[in-house]
Design an enzyme around this catalytic site. Structure first.
Site, PDB file in Angstrom:
ATOM      1  N   ASP A 292       0.847  -1.193   0.000  1.00 14.21           N
ATOM      2  CA  ASP A 292       0.000   0.000   0.000  1.00 14.21           C
ATOM      3  C   ASP A 292       0.883   1.244   0.000  1.00 14.21           C
ATOM      4  OD1 ASP A 292      -3.041   0.770   0.550  1.00 14.21           O
ATOM      5  OD2 ASP A 292      -1.776   2.178   1.662  1.00 14.21           O
ATOM      6  N   GLU A 334      -4.597   2.436  -4.380  1.00 12.13           N
ATOM      7  CA  GLU A 334      -3.138   2.467  -4.242  1.00 12.13           C
ATOM      8  C   GLU A 334      -2.587   1.159  -3.699  1.00 12.13           C
ATOM      9  OE1 GLU A 334      -4.789   4.412  -0.427  1.00 12.13           O
ATOM     10  OE2 GLU A 334      -5.365   4.109  -2.525  1.00 12.13           O
TER      11      GLU A 334
END
Length: 414
Positions: A292, A334
């Site tokens: 992430d 993301e």
């Protein structure tokens, strides 16, 4: 390497149009207005630099197609352009070992040239298998295909043909004669279809047999197309290109269905399919990582979503470079996921830390903005028959990586 096209043409208006057409195909133009100029150019450059030559039929010092012979003898694929449409001139041109000829009749013909140039470059990566018991016939077909830059393979038997198909995945098209050394062409088509679908391999049947039922028999056995000999070379190449493009279009559709639209990485659905197949084969040890980007919302808020997209694309390129031998995916937003078959936890953490450090040191620049980002990563090596179980554990480790200050890799406790 960016290829060049040798353009031999003296008509100024045609040269302007042809330069645009060739440039549109992402190729560089080397211009000669006469045959003499072309010969001088060849004294200082290598023929290997040229994808092909586009040659005017009538030139000041070569009024009857002499420039065509020059480029053919230099072993450069040759496309002829002409304002002459008389049948005797057409036959004279087609009797030479050219790629194609294009009458300067209308704008559509120049669009055809653009597609042909793009095709010639693509063909350098495409294999075509010729299966015919006659060595002479195989040689003729291989020579014709070579004009269009195809990588050619040939054999006389069905058994060798099936072996070549399995050893050379770049073969996308097979030409099959009715009579083979060890069986009938129909039998080969049927056997090939047990191994390769029509979206993996195109097959064209060939025969001198004029019986109308043979075409139907080839098609029913699994062929995509049929060509009766003798054939016009123009028809031959049109059929070849049509069948190769069918495979490419299916591949493009498949890539679009399996890829993330922004980064080009495999999407979540495709990733699950691939990983589940690997898990079921039991390739332990195995590791799965969730990645992430830290504070990505802040990046979007501070610099805009366009810059955020640039960041995602750059990180994706680095994932491909670092983990090319593994399965990876953009999971959404993301977040990315990497599955590492036959990889212990210690090795996985080492690989992920190297990747994390490189990302943190990279300054991503776009439109006057320069910024760097960090990653938090959770990884597990607790093998499971279900990817969902591994994802759940990796997600917990990712949460802990965030809670402990970000920019770190957290794995299974010892």
């Amino acid at each position: 390497m960016r290829f060049k096209v040798l353009l031999i043409e003296d008509n100024e208006s045609s040269v302007r149009v042809l330069k645009r057409v060739i440039g549109k195909a992402n190729l560089d133009v080397v211009l000669a207005n006469t045959l003499a100029q072309a010969k001088i150019i060849f004294e200082t450059t290598s023929p290997e630099l040229y994808l092909c030559a586009v040659v005017g039929y009538s030139l000041p010092d070569a009024p009857h197609g002499q420039a065509i012979n020059f480029t053919i003898n230099a072993f450069i694929p040759t496309i002829v352009i002409t304002s002459e449409v008389e049948e005797d001139i057409r036959e004279n041109i087609l009797a030479k070992s050219i790629v194609d000829y294009i009458p300067k009749q209308n704008a559509q013909m120049f669009e055809y040239l653009n597609r042909l140039l793009i095709r010639l470059e693509k063909n350098k990566q495409i294999g075509v298998l010729v299966v015919d018991k006659s060595r002479h016939n195989r040689g003729i077909l291989s020579s014709l295909l070579g004009r269009h830059n195809f990588i050619t393979f040939d054999t006389s038997s069905a058994a060798q043909a099936l072996d070549l198909l399995q050893r050379h995945p770049l073969i996308k098209l097979m030409l099959v004669e009715e009579d083979l050394a060890d069986t009938k062409g129909l039998e080969l088509v049927s056997e090939a279809r047990k191994l390769y679908d029509k979206d993996q391999l195109s097959i064209i049947g060939l025969s001198t047999n004029t019986h109308s039922s043979l075409l139907a028999q080839f098609i029913k056995s699994g062929a995509n197309d049929f060509l009766r000999k003798p054939y016009c070379h123009e028809e031959f190449f049109c059929r070849i290109v049509q069948n190769v493009e069918h495979i490419e279009q299916i591949e493009a559709i498949r890539r679009a269905a399996n890829s993330d639209y922004l980064t080009g990485l495999p999407n979540r659905r495709h990733f699950f399919n691939k990983v589940n197949h690997t898990i079921h084969r039991g390739q332990a040890p195995m590791s799965l990582a969730l990645i992430d980007l830290d504070n990505f919302k802040l990046i979007n808020d501070s610099f805009g979503h366009d810059y955020g997209d640039v960041v995602l694309k750059e990180v994706s390129k680095m994932i491909v470079r670092h983990f090319s031998s593994f399965h990876y995916s953009r999971f959404g937003g993301e977040e990315f996921c990497i599955f590492m078959a036959q990889t212990e936890q210690s090795e996985a953490i080492e690989l992920l830390n190297t990747f994390r450090q490189e990302v943190s040191q990279k300054v991503i620049k776009s439109k006057g903005i320069s910024h760097s980002c960090t990653l938090s990563i959770g990884v597990t090596s607790r093998a499971s028959k279900k990817i969902e179980s591994m994802l759940s554990i990796a997600d917990e480790h990712l949460y802990n990586a965030k809670a402990q200050g970000r920019n770190r890799v957290i794995g299974d406790p010892a």
